[in-house]
Design a protein around this motif. Structure first.
Motif, PDB file in Angstrom:
ATOM      1  N   VAL A   1       0.860  -1.182   0.000  1.00  0.00           N
ATOM      2  CA  VAL A   1       0.000   0.000   0.000  1.00  0.00           C
ATOM      3  C   VAL A   1       0.895   1.230   0.000  1.00  0.00           C
ATOM      4  N   ASN A   2       0.277   2.402  -0.053  1.00  0.00           N
ATOM      5  CA  ASN A   2       1.057   3.621   0.093  1.00  0.00           C
ATOM      6  C   ASN A   2       1.580   3.729   1.523  1.00  0.00           C
ATOM      7  N   ARG A   3       2.873   3.956   1.656  1.00  0.00           N
ATOM      8  CA  ARG A   3       3.517   4.028   2.970  1.00  0.00           C
ATOM      9  C   ARG A   3       3.477   5.462   3.524  1.00  0.00           C
ATOM     10  N   ASN A   4       4.224   5.694   4.598  1.00  0.00           N
ATOM     11  CA  ASN A   4       4.281   7.020   5.222  1.00  0.00           C
ATOM     12  C   ASN A   4       4.724   8.069   4.209  1.00  0.00           C
ATOM     13  N   VAL A   5       3.986   9.161   4.097  1.00  0.00           N
ATOM     14  CA  VAL A   5       4.286  10.221   3.136  1.00  0.00           C
ATOM     15  C   VAL A   5       5.331  11.152   3.727  1.00  0.00           C
ATOM     16  N   MET A   6       6.389  11.381   2.960  1.00  0.00           N
ATOM     17  CA  MET A   6       7.504  12.198   3.441  1.00  0.00           C
ATOM     18  C   MET A   6       7.413  13.631   2.915  1.00  0.00           C
ATOM     19  N   CYS A   7       7.912  14.560   3.718  1.00  0.00           N
ATOM     20  CA  CYS A   7       8.040  15.949   3.261  1.00  0.00           C
ATOM     21  C   CYS A   7       9.015  16.664   4.189  1.00  0.00           C
ATOM     22  N   ASN A   8       9.280  17.923   3.905  1.00  0.00           N
ATOM     23  CA  ASN A   8      10.112  18.734   4.785  1.00  0.00           C
ATOM     24  C   ASN A   8       9.534  18.722   6.195  1.00  0.00           C
ATOM     25  N   SER A   9      10.411  18.620   7.182  1.00  0.00           N
ATOM     26  CA  SER A   9       9.962  18.401   8.556  1.00  0.00           C
ATOM     27  C   SER A   9       9.438  19.648   9.249  1.00  0.00           C
ATOM     28  N   ASN A  10       9.773  20.817   8.758  1.00  0.00           N
ATOM     29  CA  ASN A  10       9.458  22.048   9.480  1.00  0.00           C
ATOM     30  C   ASN A  10       8.519  22.941   8.665  1.00  0.00           C
ATOM     31  N   PRO A  11       7.210  22.882   8.927  1.00  0.00           N
ATOM     32  CA  PRO A  11       6.276  23.703   8.164  1.00  0.00           C
ATOM     33  C   PRO A  11       6.400  25.191   8.450  1.00  0.00           C
TER      34      PRO A  11
ATOM     35  N   SER B   1       8.741  28.379   6.157  1.00  0.00           N
ATOM     36  CA  SER B   1       8.171  29.406   5.280  1.00  0.00           C
ATOM     37  C   SER B   1       6.705  29.059   5.070  1.00  0.00           C
ATOM     38  N   LEU B   2       5.953  29.976   4.475  1.00  0.00           N
ATOM     39  CA  LEU B   2       4.555  29.687   4.163  1.00  0.00           C
ATOM     40  C   LEU B   2       4.449  28.548   3.157  1.00  0.00           C
ATOM     41  N   ILE B   3       5.437  28.457   2.261  1.00  0.00           N
ATOM     42  CA  ILE B   3       5.475  27.367   1.289  1.00  0.00           C
ATOM     43  C   ILE B   3       5.602  26.033   2.013  1.00  0.00           C
ATOM     44  N   HIS B   4       6.517  25.968   2.968  1.00  0.00           N
ATOM     45  CA  HIS B   4       6.728  24.723   3.722  1.00  0.00           C
ATOM     46  C   HIS B   4       5.461  24.325   4.481  1.00  0.00           C
ATOM     47  N   LYS B   5       4.764  25.306   5.025  1.00  0.00           N
ATOM     48  CA  LYS B   5       3.538  25.021   5.771  1.00  0.00           C
ATOM     49  C   LYS B   5       2.485  24.405   4.865  1.00  0.00           C
ATOM     50  N   GLU B   6       2.347  24.938   3.658  1.00  0.00           N
ATOM     51  CA  GLU B   6       1.345  24.431   2.722  1.00  0.00           C
ATOM     52  C   GLU B   6       1.685  23.014   2.266  1.00  0.00           C
ATOM     53  N   VAL B   7       2.955  22.772   1.951  1.00  0.00           N
ATOM     54  CA  VAL B   7       3.361  21.446   1.495  1.00  0.00           C
ATOM     55  C   VAL B   7       3.208  20.425   2.615  1.00  0.00           C
ATOM     56  N   TYR B   8       3.541  20.824   3.835  1.00  0.00           N
ATOM     57  CA  TYR B   8       3.391  19.919   4.975  1.00  0.00           C
ATOM     58  C   TYR B   8       1.925  19.508   5.144  1.00  0.00           C
ATOM     59  N   GLY B   9       1.017  20.471   5.015  1.00  0.00           N
ATOM     60  CA  GLY B   9      -0.406  20.159   5.116  1.00  0.00           C
ATOM     61  C   GLY B   9      -0.865  19.209   4.026  1.00  0.00           C
ATOM     62  N   LEU B  10      -0.321  19.397   2.822  1.00  0.00           N
ATOM     63  CA  LEU B  10      -0.678  18.524   1.700  1.00  0.00           C
ATOM     64  C   LEU B  10      -0.185  17.095   1.934  1.00  0.00           C
ATOM     65  N   ALA B  11       0.990  16.945   2.534  1.00  0.00           N
ATOM     66  CA  ALA B  11       1.513  15.606   2.835  1.00  0.00           C
ATOM     67  C   ALA B  11       0.568  14.847   3.754  1.00  0.00           C
TER      68      ALA B  11
ATOM     69  N   ASP C   1       8.571   6.078  -5.443  1.00  0.00           N
ATOM     70  CA  ASP C   1       7.727   5.708  -6.575  1.00  0.00           C
ATOM     71  C   ASP C   1       7.107   6.945  -7.205  1.00  0.00           C
ATOM     72  N   LEU C   2       6.688   7.871  -6.368  1.00  0.00           N
ATOM     73  CA  LEU C   2       6.020   9.083  -6.842  1.00  0.00           C
ATOM     74  C   LEU C   2       6.495  10.262  -6.015  1.00  0.00           C
ATOM     75  N   GLY C   3       6.961  11.290  -6.695  1.00  0.00           N
ATOM     76  CA  GLY C   3       7.448  12.478  -6.006  1.00  0.00           C
ATOM     77  C   GLY C   3       6.815  13.734  -6.572  1.00  0.00           C
ATOM     78  N   PHE C   4       6.612  14.711  -5.693  1.00  0.00           N
ATOM     79  CA  PHE C   4       6.103  16.014  -6.098  1.00  0.00           C
ATOM     80  C   PHE C   4       7.094  17.085  -5.669  1.00  0.00           C
ATOM     81  N   ILE C   5       7.613  17.831  -6.646  1.00  0.00           N
ATOM     82  CA  ILE C   5       8.597  18.882  -6.392  1.00  0.00           C
ATOM     83  C   ILE C   5       7.882  20.229  -6.455  1.00  0.00           C
ATOM     84  N   ALA C   6       7.844  20.935  -5.335  1.00  0.00           N
ATOM     85  CA  ALA C   6       7.108  22.191  -5.262  1.00  0.00           C
ATOM     86  C   ALA C   6       7.749  23.254  -6.152  1.00  0.00           C
TER      87      ALA C   6
END
Length: 566
Positions: free
Chosen positions: A145-155, A158-168, A229-234
């Motif tokens: 199945v889809n495993r733990n979703v990774m992203c930058n650890s500190n939302p 920046s505001l960008i980091h906060k948005e990406v963290y929420g999306l993860a 397998d699948l990555g999203f680059i902001a």
């Protein structure tokens, strides 16, 4: 309607899933069998979906065989935490569980999750129940199945980091299995009569193999986006996210002696607006569900599906299913895949301290009581804890007035200031390997620190203390510590013997290449010392170690570079 798979010879795992009744199997009955410390054979496979691997203590293997005892079976339990976030209350609960049911340590993984080791069968259900009681889960941390979703650890970077963290977090929740088996087996919930389980995405046999998703924010690639397998680059414009570049087909695991298996980096195939991310992810997963290899699990990751059918086929299939075309990829640049240590002030005016945790092992030993220190901090801490993709820890959302208290607790417990460590050590990663992982051929986590002690002598002698040279070690080629992306990569072949790989990029977009095989420790030091000396004397300004060994033709560049579809 579920797609019928073309393969005539399905693997045993596929038959187990097919008859499991949406991952139930006979796990309940296996847990109650007191005649063995193990689960029934099929349940060993199924329990992965619930967040656990059955293992055994390999250090005691010979002794128990001599006494005609079965192996000392025990279980690893993995906790799901999208982006690696936990509260102090949750940290204290996990800390307590590691003592009560585990081996007294916590492992921070390379996918921003927690692992317990050494749990006996009778402690399995209480552990998983207690994890859920503090609003965490072990569901889908393992399995097809889809495993733990990774992203930058500190939302709050920046505001960008906060948005990406929420999306993860949104992606993580969206792709959880819908079966009620987990709640029935572990949380004592009753199945509602007349309401059969249904998996709208995974169907009743789930995916051909595990699936990994990550989100990265240039210029930092600390989660190694191309290994997924699948990555999203902001993609950012004017301090706002315009959307994401999509990369597919990453995966680093391989098998010695089998050339049909290989590490592979994901290809960048296009760009999507941010509001379409989950739609794209769901469609990619569905293609892999329908076309992935279900006959041979060694060839069942998305990377094999893409290589077997072609990248152009995959993109056409994706566009057709979406009903719209991906745009061309936008420009971006990664500069590093390491963590930045020490204090960072967030956009919320609170502080975040990135702490080096050697190979992610939170433990107490003489002169170094990291586990005790973090427990003490958790009792007074009003913020949170965040795991990084490099097995480190961020003590987050700290008030200015509390910074000194945290520093004092760490110092009192012998936790070294990161500034006193070499860049090599701070850029190291290792998998668990011996003595719990049944796949390991050699030591990794328990051995790499002492090898770095010896390498540090060479590093300091040549004035390279500050240079962040990525070194990664795994006990087998499954690559749990992403050794294929180490500028220095070491992969276990036998007890005390390793293959040495060199030449990965410092930013995670190029694999390393095999340099020498079956090296002892003395061999490793003898091979690396002249290269390190040459690097100190002959490197160009700002040249990374990986780029240096390629320029000097010590190893060749990997044959297949990262591809970007125009």
């Amino acid at each position: 309607m579920e797609k019928k798979f073309a393969q005539d010879n399905l693997s045993e795992d596929e038959h187990i899933k097919d008859k499991s009744d949406f991952l139930r199997g006979t796990i309940k009955e296996s847990l109650q069998n007191r005649l063995t410390g193990a689960l029934d054979t099929d349940d060993v496979k199924l329990i992965k979906y619930h967040g656990s691997y059955q293992q055994y203590d390999r250090d005691l293997e010979s002794e128990r065989k001599q006494k005609k005892l079965e192996p000392l079976y025990q279980f690893m339990v993995r906790v799901r935490a999208a982006g690696g976030l936990t509260t102090p209350k949750q940290w204290l609960a996990l800390d307590k569980l590691s003592d009560e049911y585990g081996n007294g340590t916590l492992k921070l993984t390379s996918r921003q999750s927690f692992q317990f080791h050494g749990i006996l069968k009778r402690g399995l259900k209480p552990t998983i129940q207690a994890v859920n009681e503090v609003l965490l889960s072990t569901l889908a941390t393992c399995g097809d199945v889809n495993r733990n979703v990774m992203c930058n650890s500190n939302p709050y970077q920046s505001l960008i980091h906060k948005e990406v963290y929420g999306l993860a977090g949104e992606i993580s929740n969206y792709f959880l299995p819908k079966t009620t088996a987990y709640h029935e087996i572990w949380l004592n919930k009753e199945k509602v009569a007349g309401t059969p389980d249904f998996e709208p995405l995974y169907h009743h046999t789930y995916l051909p193999r595990k699936f990994k998703i990550a989100l990265a924010i240039p210029p930092n690639n600390e989660i190694d986006i191309f290994a997924n397998d699948l990555g999203f680059i902001a993609i950012e414009e004017n301090n706002k996210i315009k959307g994401f570049n999509i990369c597919v087909g990453g995966g680093l695991g391989s098998t010695f002696g089998n050339e049909t298996t290989y590490p592979r980096l994901a290809d960048v195939i296009g760009f999507t607006p941010k509001e379409k991310v989950i739609e794209v992810a769901e469609t990619v997963i569905a293609i892999q569900r329908d076309y992935g290899n279900r006959s041979d699990r060694r060839l069942s990751r998305l990377k094999h599906t893409i290589d077997d059918r072609g990248l152009e086929w995959f993109v056409n299939e994706l566009n057709t299913r979406l009903g719209w075309k991906l745009a061309s990829p936008r420009s971006y640049q990664f500069i590093s895949n390491g963590d930045k240590y020490g204090w960072l002030k967030g956009i919320n005016n609170k502080w975040f301290y990135t702490l080096f945790v050697e190979h992610g092992r939170v433990k107490n030993e003489e002169g170094y009581s990291l586990k005790k220190a973090l427990s003490e901090i958790a009792y007074i801490h009003k913020g949170d804890f965040r795991l990084t993709g490099n097995q480190n820890l961020i003590i987050g959302n700290v008030l200015e007035k509390d910074k000194k208290n945290i520093e004092d607790i760490l110092k009192k417990n012998g936790v070294k200031d990161h500034s006193k460590l070499t860049g090599l050590r701070k850029s190291s990663m290792a998998c668990v390997a011996l003595g719990t992982c049944g796949l390991a051929f050699a030591e990794s986590e328990r051995y790499l620190p002492s090898l770095i002690d010896k390498l540090d002598v060479i590093i300091r002698k040549n004035g390279l203390e500050e240079n962040e040279i990525n070194i990664r070690m795994t006990g087998c080629p499954n690559n749990c510590a992403r050794s294929s992306l180490g500028e220095i990569g070491l992969v276990g072949r036998a007890i005390g013997r390793y293959n040495l790989y060199l030449g990965a990029s410092h930013n995670g977009d190029r694999l390393n290449s095999l340099y020498k095989e079956m090296l002892s420790e003395a061999d490793i030091l003898a091979e690396l010392e002249p290269i390190i000396v040459a690097y100190a004397q002959e490197r160009d300004m700002e040249e990374s170690f990986g780029n240096f060994v390629i320029r000097k033709e010590i190893v060749e560049k990997t044959i297949r570079p990262l591809q970007v579809l125009k």
